[in-house]
Design a protein around this motif. Structure first.
Motif, PDB file in Angstrom:
ATOM      1  N   LEU A 139       0.998  -1.167  -0.146  1.00 32.21           N
ATOM      2  CA  LEU A 139      -0.139   0.024  -0.170  1.00 32.21           C
ATOM      3  C   LEU A 139       0.921   1.113  -0.048  1.00 32.21           C
ATOM      4  CD1 LEU A 139      -2.689  -0.846   2.663  1.00 32.21           C
ATOM      5  CD2 LEU A 139      -3.099  -0.793   0.304  1.00 32.21           C
ATOM      6  N   MET A 140       0.855   2.111  -1.281  1.00 29.84           N
ATOM      7  CA  MET A 140       1.755   3.182  -1.316  1.00 29.84           C
ATOM      8  C   MET A 140       1.134   4.354  -0.632  1.00 29.84           C
ATOM      9  SD  MET A 140       4.045   1.692  -2.865  1.00 29.84           S
ATOM     10  CE  MET A 140       5.214   2.956  -3.665  1.00 29.84           C
ATOM     11  N   SER A 141       1.847   5.047   0.169  1.00 28.79           N
ATOM     12  CA  SER A 141       1.394   6.542   0.601  1.00 28.79           C
ATOM     13  C   SER A 141       0.006   6.329   1.687  1.00 28.79           C
ATOM     14  CB  SER A 141       1.048   7.519  -0.624  1.00 28.79           C
ATOM     15  OG  SER A 141       0.780   8.632  -0.078  1.00 28.79           O
ATOM     16  N   VAL A 142       0.369   5.627   2.475  1.00 30.60           N
ATOM     17  CA  VAL A 142      -0.778   5.413   3.703  1.00 30.60           C
ATOM     18  C   VAL A 142      -0.440   6.466   4.662  1.00 30.60           C
ATOM     19  CG1 VAL A 142      -1.511   3.909   5.515  1.00 30.60           C
ATOM     20  CG2 VAL A 142      -0.547   3.083   3.252  1.00 30.60           C
ATOM     21  N   ALA A 143      -1.462   6.922   5.160  1.00 35.91           N
ATOM     22  CA  ALA A 143      -1.394   8.039   6.458  1.00 35.91           C
ATOM     23  C   ALA A 143      -0.767   7.276   7.322  1.00 35.91           C
ATOM     24  CB  ALA A 143      -2.762   8.578   6.723  1.00 35.91           C
ATOM     25  N   ILE A 146       5.070  -8.384   7.333  1.00 35.35           N
ATOM     26  CA  ILE A 146       4.584  -7.318   7.275  1.00 35.35           C
ATOM     27  C   ILE A 146       5.835  -6.206   7.721  1.00 35.35           C
ATOM     28  CG2 ILE A 146       3.142  -5.460   8.264  1.00 35.35           C
ATOM     29  CD1 ILE A 146       1.307  -7.888   9.561  1.00 35.35           C
ATOM     30  N   ILE A 147       5.902  -5.266   6.656  1.00 29.63           N
ATOM     31  CA  ILE A 147       6.825  -4.192   7.056  1.00 29.63           C
ATOM     32  C   ILE A 147       6.234  -2.770   6.666  1.00 29.63           C
ATOM     33  CG2 ILE A 147       8.913  -3.204   5.719  1.00 29.63           C
ATOM     34  CD1 ILE A 147      10.192  -5.871   5.281  1.00 29.63           C
ATOM     35  N   GLN A 148       6.778  -1.886   7.593  1.00 31.64           N
ATOM     36  CA  GLN A 148       6.145  -0.428   7.246  1.00 31.64           C
ATOM     37  C   GLN A 148       7.437   0.159   6.956  1.00 31.64           C
ATOM     38  OE1 GLN A 148       3.786   0.975  10.391  1.00 31.64           O
ATOM     39  NE2 GLN A 148       3.930   3.149   9.549  1.00 31.64           N
ATOM     40  N   ASN A 149       7.444   1.213   6.184  1.00 28.98           N
ATOM     41  CA  ASN A 149       8.659   1.827   5.870  1.00 28.98           C
ATOM     42  C   ASN A 149       8.541   3.177   6.712  1.00 28.98           C
ATOM     43  OD1 ASN A 149       9.449   0.267   3.661  1.00 28.98           O
ATOM     44  ND2 ASN A 149       8.534   1.557   1.900  1.00 28.98           N
ATOM     45  N   ASP A 191       4.760   3.623   3.421  1.00 29.95           N
ATOM     46  CA  ASP A 191       4.213   2.423   2.608  1.00 29.95           C
ATOM     47  C   ASP A 191       4.183   1.457   3.639  1.00 29.95           C
ATOM     48  OD1 ASP A 191       4.518   4.265   0.462  1.00 29.95           O
ATOM     49  OD2 ASP A 191       6.690   3.494  -0.021  1.00 29.95           O
ATOM     50  N   MET A 192       3.024   0.240   3.381  1.00 31.03           N
ATOM     51  CA  MET A 192       2.824  -0.651   4.076  1.00 31.03           C
ATOM     52  C   MET A 192       3.064  -2.118   3.300  1.00 31.03           C
ATOM     53  SD  MET A 192       2.198  -1.670   7.294  1.00 31.03           S
ATOM     54  CE  MET A 192       1.027  -0.238   8.278  1.00 31.03           C
TER      55      MET A 192
END
Length: 412
Positions: free
Chosen positions: A270-274, A297-300, A308-309
């Motif tokens: 998921l690109m550009s998540v709040a 699961i990785i969160q940038n 990004d998720m």
């Protein structure tokens, strides 16, 4: 007399000749002085045939009737096995799930075993019965309806019986002769393990190894049931196969025990998540409700309040995941730029209880993949496992390289 549980899968009982061969093997254990509980699957291919008939008859079928139909394959095998044993003058009878009874939840086609009272079978042993042939994969709900346990349910049935009856051991007979350090079809150097810890087997089973069903290993670990995996097509010695047991009983000291792989993985981003409190719950809650099995699961790092998720899931669940996330957006629960799905990845995992006490496994794994020119897309770790996502075209190369790097072809 001591009780032994023996489970035979569909290929082991595929025809009458194989049933006779299995019966002779049961007779050997009876001659050793065991009372034997035999758990049987349907003959190879029969369950799929029955499932197909249900689908043709009623596309929107009643799950209760589905279970009544698909459980019948095991009933046939159990009856034929009991008859064959009787012809060998071994006192035997067949048992369907409701006759034991194998008490389960009401979740048809995915029921869980709640209780197996031992009184009925043990009373028959006391009367002279030597073999109880039990139809695997099935039970009875609180409402009195036949239930089935889902794929691999006969493995779970066998372990549950071993726990309920206080069996000395549970032998799972399959078409392979034990648990290997990796898939022998990919690495000719794969070595059969004499013993493997419950936790390692559980990780390998959940990561793609098809030898044992995950729920059966969970149950064995919970009740400390000794499991032995062995082939029904080869002559057996007392130390044949692979014993799945407690960590304390493992003599080998390898840091890594095995390399597993899963071919059918997808990476979704998921690109550009709040980037705000509760966003992970807002994403993964709907996925869970939709039955999507999320793994890594990785969160940038957040930038300008957006992030990004990335997560992985089985390829077959990508469409379900996309639909669940779309509905979450429409409901105003999440907001993201766009969704990228990569369905050409594979998951490679190194597993071993030795990782708890030794460092450097991750570094060695990453260096090995780097030397082969393989790029890592996602990394996930646990106490005894390191998993990576890579391009699927490199899957076999990665398995072979890691098997060599950790010297898994050599005993501890």
């Amino acid at each position: 007399m001591p009780v032994l549980v023996m489970k035979f899968g569909g290929t082991s009982v595929a025809n009458l000749d194989r049933i006779r061969r299995v019966a002779k093997r049961i007779g050997v254990e009876v001659a050793k002085g065991y009372d034997v509980i035999v758990i049987v699957s349907a003959m190879s291919g029969k369950t799929n045939e029955l499932v197909g008939w249900v689908g043709e008859t009623s596309p929107l079928y009643d799950a209760r009737e589905y279970d009544a139909v698909v459980s019948s394959g095991e009933n046939v095998t159990a009856g034929l096995m009991a008859l064959t044993l009787q012809e060998m003058e071994i006192p035997a009878r067949s048992w369907q799930g409701w006759q034991v009874p194998v008490k389960t939840s009401s979740a048809h086609s995915a029921a869980r075993i709640l209780d197996i009272p031992p009184e009925n079978i043990m009373a028959k042993f006391a009367e002279g019965m030597r073999v109880a042939v039990v139809a695997g994969f099935q039970g009875v709900s609180p409402e009195g309806r036949i239930t089935t346990l889902g794929r691999g349910g006969s493995d779970t049935t066998a372990v549950a019986f071993a726990a309920a009856m206080g069996a000395e051991r549970c032998d799972i007979y399959t078409d392979v002769d034990g648990v290997y350090t990796t898939d022998p079809r990919i690495s000719p150097k794969a070595r059969k393990l004499d013993r493997i810890a419950y936790e390692e087997m559980l990780e390998l089973a959940s990561l793609g190894a098809k030898v044992l069903q995950t729920r059966s290993v969970e149950l064995a670990m919970r009740f400390n049931v000794k499991l032995r995996v062995l082939s029904s097509f080869e002559e057996q010695s007392d130390d044949a196969g692979t014993l799945v047991c407690a960590e304390e009983e493992i003599m080998e000291s390898k840091v890594v025990t095995g390399v597993a792989y899963s071919r059918d993985e997808a990476k979704m981003t998921l690109m550009s998540v709040a980037d705000q409190p509760g966003i992970a719950a807002a994403i993964f809650g709907p996925l869970s409700e939709a039955g999507v099995n999320v793994d890594m699961i990785i969160q940038n790092i957040s930038e300008d309040g957006r992030t990004d998720m990335t997560f992985s899931c089985p390829t077959e669940q990508v469409a379900r995941a996309e639909n669940a996330l779309k509905k979450a957006v429409e409901a105003g629960n999440i907001d993201y730029g766009h969704l990228v799905a990569d369905t050409n990845v594979a998951k490679i995992s190194a597993v071993g209880i030795g990782m708890r006490s030794q460092s450097g496994v991750a570094a060695k794994m990453f260096r090995t993949l780097s030397d082969e020119g393989i790029n890592i897309k996602v990394i996930a770790t646990s106490e005894i496992k390191i998993s990576v996502l890579i391009d699927r075209k490199y899957m076999e190369l990665a398995v072979q390289a890691l098997h060599d790097a950790f010297d898994l072809d050599k005993a501890g």
